[in-house]
Enzyme design. Sequence first.
Site, PDB file in Angstrom:
ATOM      1  N   ASP A 248      53.188   2.314  17.677  1.00 54.77           N
ATOM      2  CA  ASP A 248      52.219   1.812  16.714  1.00 54.77           C
ATOM      3  C   ASP A 248      52.933   1.848  15.371  1.00 54.77           C
ATOM      4  OD1 ASP A 248      50.250   1.439  14.806  1.00 54.77           O
ATOM      5  OD2 ASP A 248      48.750   2.631  15.855  1.00 54.77           O
TER       6      ASP A 248
ATOM      7  N   TYR B  82      44.130 -11.212   4.730  1.00 52.28           N
ATOM      8  CA  TYR B  82      45.259 -11.514   5.615  1.00 52.28           C
ATOM      9  C   TYR B  82      46.397 -12.151   4.825  1.00 52.28           C
ATOM     10  CZ  TYR B  82      48.173 -13.935   8.983  1.00 52.28           C
ATOM     11  OH  TYR B  82      49.254 -14.417   9.679  1.00 52.28           O
TER      12      TYR B  82
ATOM     13  N   LYS C 260      50.106 -10.772   4.685  1.00 51.92           N
ATOM     14  CA  LYS C 260      51.239 -11.557   5.183  1.00 51.92           C
ATOM     15  C   LYS C 260      52.244 -11.821   4.072  1.00 51.92           C
ATOM     16  CE  LYS C 260      53.010 -13.086   8.850  1.00 51.92           C
ATOM     17  NZ  LYS C 260      53.284 -12.152   9.948  1.00 51.92           N
TER      18      LYS C 260
END
Length: 436
Positions: free
Chosen positions: A76, A195, A199
């Site tokens: 993870d 997002y 990103k």
Amino acid sequence: LLPLSVSQEVSRLHALRHRRESRDREGHRPESCRDGANVVIAAKTAVPHPKLPGTIYSAAQEVEAAGGKALACVVDIRDEQQIGEAVQKAVDKFGGIDILVNNASAISLTGTLETPMKKVDLMLGINLRGTYLTSKLVIPHLLKSRSPHILNLAPPPNLNPIWFKNHTGNHSNQPVSIPSCTCAVITYVVSFSAYTMAKYGMSMCVLGMSEEFRGQIAVNALWPKTAIQTAAMSMLGGEDIGKQCRTADIMADAAYAILSQPKDYTGHFLVDEDVLKEQGVHDFDQYAVQPGHPLLPDYFLDSALEKMPELHETTKPTDTPTSSGPIGSTFDAIKGAINEDVVKSTQGIYQFNLSGEHEGVWFLDLKSGSGSTGQGQPPVKADVVMTMDSTVFSKMFAGKMKPTLAFMSGKLQIRGDMTLALKLEKLMNRMNKAKL
């Protein structure tokens, strides 16, 4: 070779491969593996997903079948200890690390007001923090390499307001972990400023680290020009979506070309097709899922908008709404295309807020009975609300305008369940095939 932080799909790009145009498709193997690459696959998928085949272990088997050596690590990338352990295992097994590929991404398909901070933290934790942390822990080993590289699957930083204008308003409640390369299909029905920030954080890592380690480590970014076909994309968009995509091979070939450069080749934000053109590749049909079929452009690239003149057409609004005409005819055609099977497989209610020449509100009920359509508000709260000019509506249902391109150009705004929005496109495709 260490593609660390590789998501489920990208780990199955067969690591990084290079296709020469003269090579036959049959027997095509990952070039990096044929070169004797050692690949560490670090991701969470240890158990097969019900709808997304493959695990880190099956990916490792593919690498070894192609001639390389592989190490699968359950990681993870939000967990510093797990990353550190994976890095140490890589060094112990292979003697060092030469290349790091960061691609793991998470998306929460919700608007600003509907996004819990837990989901914001998830996206920032995986996309931005995960990339930064993994790079931080790998860099000491890269500095010992003769040809060190970091490659982030991230878009070119683009402050064109159009890429931010449509980033508020989706009301889905499902966070999704997906490979970056699938974003073209997923993003056209969603709005997600969180997002985008996460990103772009990966892109900022390229800007910063390429300067900080200039002359020592090559740090670059790679982004697809078009939508890329993956199992995740097929699950979300249906099998028809694949026809509008290229295969993952183009990203793998471009990555191989980038990672073959010397370490002073750094600080570049690269697009797969451009990279391969510089390598002398001219035949891009070899990468198409269906050669000759129009391709979906990917997000964040202004070149996609330049090829959509029809999306910049303007329509003159009118104050006189009508209840018939082309909109009524379109809904008559929709009604003729729906049945109990469509309703059973869809289970959603859609509301269309139309402006322009044929202003009005219409609905499509695909949740009860054999389905129904009508003018006005739906009898119960809509699962998906689409807002657009009536001309755009007519073009989409006539197959003259892709919903993807309509959204990207700001002509279409969508609030609601992402999966249901994708299912509606399937209905559009069915109508177009039937030439209704």
